[in-house]
Design an enzyme around this catalytic site. Structure first.
Site, PDB file in Angstrom:
ATOM      1  N   SER A 148      51.453  15.968  23.074  1.00  0.00           N
ATOM      2  CA  SER A 148      51.711  16.074  21.644  1.00  0.00           C
ATOM      3  C   SER A 148      51.606  17.527  21.181  1.00  0.00           C
ATOM      4  O   SER A 148      52.291  18.390  21.684  1.00  0.00           O
ATOM      5  CB  SER A 148      50.760  15.153  20.872  1.00  0.00           C
ATOM      6  OG  SER A 148      51.092  15.094  19.515  1.00  0.00           O
ATOM      7  N   ASP A 299      56.589  18.150  16.050  1.00  0.00           N
ATOM      8  CA  ASP A 299      55.723  18.599  17.134  1.00  0.00           C
ATOM      9  C   ASP A 299      56.466  18.491  18.468  1.00  0.00           C
ATOM     10  O   ASP A 299      57.605  18.024  18.515  1.00  0.00           O
ATOM     11  CB  ASP A 299      54.409  17.812  17.129  1.00  0.00           C
ATOM     12  CG  ASP A 299      54.588  16.349  17.497  1.00  0.00           C
ATOM     13  OD1 ASP A 299      55.730  15.866  17.471  1.00  0.00           O
ATOM     14  OD2 ASP A 299      53.583  15.682  17.813  1.00  0.00           O
TER      15      ASP A 299
END
Length: 570
Positions: A148, A299
């Protein structure tokens, strides 16, 4: 684990079945006998709210071919035990991080060595596409290699089940028990290439079409009038998001070129996290230069979404995750024919804004609330097939539109954010103005997240002690307000101090404490499941009688939050 046990654990990595390079690196760590050595071997890397995530390197507490191989061997055996006499299928995707492609191939090899058919994306792709593909291809499970928004030295491993959602009880514990019963020598790395199929652009196109079907809800508006700046922050969304917006009609799209190329070093930002204003600085600068309406940032694995819009003074401001969730949920509810749905509901989490319940009540739909992480929202959908899911999110910049994807989805959420702004613009308004109108209508909520970073063995112990202290030395007052309700999700209890009443919480156990104050404020404390942090989530509320008074009320609420933080010595 004491030093002797750590050394014994490390010495196992200096012999077969470990390869020569791993043995050499392990011997070097043993010789150094420093903090890195201790942290590499003092425990096994654990699954958190977002799967397994950690620093890459050798050791049991690191991401490497052996820790991921052991996970995959355990998953393979569980799948074979669960789906006897079936050709088991698993989809694999990976992001832009260092070693992601190589680790994805390792995972594919272990699965295929166990007779499992693998759909492997040939190049990096967004996490929501993996969730979508698990369902679209009829897979029994899915895996994505990603960390992430963590720093460059991290990587990770997330497992999805048949419904496209991440692992939840009872599968998660059963799989973990099986993994923990294995030894590293049990891993079968001898893959079968005949059982590995590379996925093509056809899978991308199917996702894009369904994304537009779910997110393009604004009706007949002129989408070409919305000027958009988009940054992928060197991540995977560049592969799908611009094409999705363009096919939906958003032709005035400007990509931040310096951040458009995938790069696991994330060279232009301190952190590839759209929650942080600094990460979107280049995009905001471009927006000011070309007079854009909205900034979209994602992201690295394209599940989190940052949205910046112009305030009433024309300044570009980053909405927090709660604000984005509120604005998009209200817009989605207003654009949906609720009467045609079966007992519709929206989803949220226990640390997100209570305003989601206000919206649900106003639109006469249910708001279900779960633990942190979209796997719990996916579980809501799975557990209530007789109800129609509209949309939902959490404060950490995640949103899910409909149920065609069962994880947070920055691609479709970005489209919805643009739809929301295009609709506002067509009606002589802005997203910012519409948000303030919601505060007038439902109450003015202000939230803030504060994360305290505590790295390493000592940091983990410090976080553990902080939660123990909060439980054993429970404050009677916070910032001058009585604590009236305490929810302890580890003990599964809800204590109402005013009524002297304690009841059980019907939700899975988690290390979370929530304090409710007499003035309606809410404070949650929770150790992160994916990072070396303890997080404090604060929500405060006031009435707002007119949009013009928002700046003054906003300042009052921020001062109240400052007082709450000061009472915790933060």
């Amino acid at each position: 684990m004491d030093k002797e046990a750590i050394l014994k654990n490390a010495q196992l990595w200096t012999q077969a079945p470990f390869d020569k390079e791993t043995i050499t690196q392990t011997l070097a760590l043993i010789t150094a006998n420093n903090a890195e050595f201790q942290e590499s071997f003092y425990k096994d890397l654990e699954f958190g709210t977002g799967g397994m995530r950690g620093v890459m390197g050798v050791g049991t507490n690191r991401i490497n071919k052996y820790t991921l191989g052991k996970n995959t061997q355990g998953l393979s055996q569980y799948l074979k035990e669960t789906f006897k006499n079936e050709q088991i299928k698993v989809a694999i995707a990976y992001d832009c991080r260092h070693n992601s492609k190589e680790l994805a191939q390792v995972v594919a090899s272990v699965l295929s060595a166990n007779g499992i058919y693998v759909y492997l994306f040939e190049e990096l792709r967004p996490t929501p596409l993996l969730s979508y593909t698990v369902k679209a291809r009829g897979c029994h499970a899915g895996i994505v290699l990603t960390a992430s928004h963590n720093p460059p030295e991290y990587n990770g491993y997330k497992v999805y089940w048949q419904d496209g959602g991440q692992l939840v009880p009872p599968q998660d514990k059963a799989i973990l028990d099986l993994i923990n019963s294995l030894d590293f020598k049990d891993i079968n790395f001898n893959g079968n290439p005949d059982l590995i199929e590379l996925l093509t652009a056809a899978d991308d196109n199917a996702f894009i079409e369904d994304s537009i079907k779910a997110g393009k809800v604004a009706g007949n508006v002129d989408r070409s009038r919305l000027k958009i700046v988009f940054t992928s922050l060197h991540g995977t969304s560049i592969t799908l998001l611009p094409e999705t917006l363009k096919r939906a009609g958003y032709t005035d799209l400007h990509v931040v070129k310096e951040q458009a190329f995938p790069d696991g070093n994330f060279p232009t930002v301190k952190s590839p996290n759209p929650e942080e204003p600094e990460a979107l600085k280049m995009a905001v600068d471009l927006a000011d230069k070309i007079h854009a309406d909205i900034v979209i940032g994602t992201d690295p694995d394209s599940d989190r979404l940052g949205v910046a819009v112009r305030d009433n003074n024309g300044k570009m401001v980053l909405l927090n995750g709660n604000q984005t969730m509120i604005a998009m949920t209200d817009f989605l509810l207003k654009q949906t024919d609720l009467k045609s749905l079966n007992n519709p509901f929206i989803g949220s989490t226990i640390v997100s804004t209570p305003m989601m319940h206000e919206l649900a009540a106003a639109h006469k739909v249910e708001c279900k609330e779960g633990l942190t992480g979209f796997k719990w929202i996916a579980k809501m959908i799975k557990d209530h097939p007789q109800q129609d899911f509209i949309g939902g999110g959490e404060e950490s910049f995640g949103y899910m539109v409909g149920d065609f994807v069962r994880d947070k989805d920055a691609v479709t959420a970005a489209l919805l954010a643009c739809e929301m702004y295009a609709f506002a613009k067509a009606n002589s308004s802005t997203t910012y103005q519409d948000l303030i109108k919601l505060y007038v209508e439902h109450g003015c909520y202000q939230e803030r997240l504060v994360s305290l970073v505590k790295k390493g063995i000592s940091g983990a112990q410090e976080i553990k002690q902080m939660m123990i202290d909060l439980r054993e030395k429970t404050p009677q007052q916070i910032a001058g307000q009585d604590v009236i309700i305490i929810e302890d999700y580890q003990a599964s209890t809800r204590e109402n101090k005013h009524l002297n009443k304690k009841e059980s919480l019907n939700i899975p156990k988690s290390n979370v404490l929530i304090f409710y104050l007499a003035d309606g404020s809410k404070i949650a404390a929770r150790p992160s499941g994916t990072e070396p942090k303890i997080k404090f989530y604060i929500s405060v509320k006031s009435e707002l009688d007119h949009v013009d008074n928002y700046p003054a009320i906003q300042e009052q609420l921020n001062n109240k939050i400052n007082g709450i933080l000061a009472s915790f010595d933060i």
